[in-house]
Design a protein around this motif. Structure first.
Motif, short mmCIF file in Angstrom:
data_model
loop_
_atom_site.label_atom_id
_atom_site.label_comp_id
_atom_site.label_asym_id
_atom_site.label_seq_id
_atom_site.Cartn_x
_atom_site.Cartn_y
_atom_site.Cartn_z
N UNK A 47 0.84 -1.21 0.00
CA UNK A 47 0.00 0.00 0.00
C UNK A 47 0.87 1.26 0.00
N UNK A 48 1.91 1.26 0.81
CA UNK A 48 2.81 2.42 0.89
C UNK A 48 3.54 2.63 -0.44
N UNK A 49 4.01 1.54 -1.03
CA UNK A 49 4.72 1.63 -2.31
C UNK A 49 3.80 2.20 -3.40
N UNK A 50 2.57 1.72 -3.43
CA UNK A 50 1.61 2.20 -4.41
C UNK A 50 1.28 3.68 -4.16
N UNK A 51 1.11 4.05 -2.91
CA UNK A 51 0.79 5.44 -2.58
C UNK A 51 1.93 6.38 -2.97
N UNK A 52 3.17 5.93 -2.76
CA UNK A 52 4.31 6.76 -3.15
C UNK A 52 4.37 6.93 -4.66
N UNK A 53 4.13 5.87 -5.40
CA UNK A 53 4.21 5.95 -6.86
C UNK A 53 3.10 6.83 -7.43
N UNK A 54 1.95 6.89 -6.74
CA UNK A 54 0.83 7.70 -7.21
C UNK A 54 0.80 9.08 -6.55
N UNK A 55 1.77 9.36 -5.69
CA UNK A 55 1.82 10.62 -4.93
C UNK A 55 0.52 10.88 -4.17
N UNK A 56 -0.02 9.82 -3.55
CA UNK A 56 -1.27 9.92 -2.80
C UNK A 56 -0.93 10.07 -1.31
N UNK A 57 -0.97 11.30 -0.84
CA UNK A 57 -0.55 11.61 0.53
C UNK A 57 -1.46 10.93 1.56
N UNK B 87 -3.25 8.15 1.34
CA UNK B 87 -2.98 6.70 1.42
C UNK B 87 -1.62 6.44 2.06
N UNK B 88 -0.67 7.33 1.84
CA UNK B 88 0.64 7.18 2.47
C UNK B 88 0.53 7.36 3.98
N UNK B 89 -0.27 8.33 4.41
CA UNK B 89 -0.50 8.52 5.85
C UNK B 89 -1.20 7.30 6.43
N UNK B 90 -2.20 6.79 5.71
CA UNK B 90 -2.92 5.59 6.16
C UNK B 90 -1.95 4.41 6.32
N UNK B 91 -1.05 4.25 5.36
CA UNK B 91 -0.07 3.16 5.44
C UNK B 91 0.86 3.36 6.63
N UNK B 92 1.26 4.60 6.90
CA UNK B 92 2.15 4.87 8.03
C UNK B 92 1.46 4.57 9.36
N UNK B 93 0.20 4.95 9.48
CA UNK B 93 -0.56 4.67 10.71
C UNK B 93 -0.74 3.16 10.86
N UNK B 94 -1.05 2.48 9.77
CA UNK B 94 -1.19 1.02 9.82
C UNK B 94 0.12 0.35 10.21
N UNK B 95 1.23 0.85 9.68
CA UNK B 95 2.54 0.29 10.03
C UNK B 95 2.83 0.49 11.51
#
Length: 80
Positions: free
Chosen positions: A35-45, A47-55
């Motif tokens: 999820x984090x990798x996909x969010x970074x490639x799509x520049x989706x902030x 989803x990146x925050x969601x991935x960080x909280x999940x991590x």
């Protein structure tokens, strides 16, 4: 409470149950990494925050499970 439910609750608090919980939680980490990798490639902030909280939740969960495993190991030493 049925006998099967009682057994299931006992397994959850056993070493085997704790190892299974650790494996399941670690498997969730793979999904969060994707999820984090996909969010970074799509520049989706968001989803990146969601991935960080999940991590962070996964790391906390693994720490709690590790503490439980150590506690179960300490009990085994005292009994033996």
């Amino acid at each position: 409470m049925s006998k099967a439910m009682s057994k299931a609750k006992g397994f959850k608090k056993s070493k085997s149950g704790t190892y299974l919980s650790i494996a399941t939680t670690a498997f969730g980490a793979v999904s969060v990494a994707k999820q984090a990798r996909r969010a970074r490639s799509e520049n989706d902030v968001l989803r990146l925050i969601d991935a960080a909280v999940s991590a962070a939740a996964i790391v906390t969960g693994l720490a709690i499970l590790y503490r439980e495993l150590k506690r179960l190991g300490d009990d085994d030493v005292l009994l033996g």
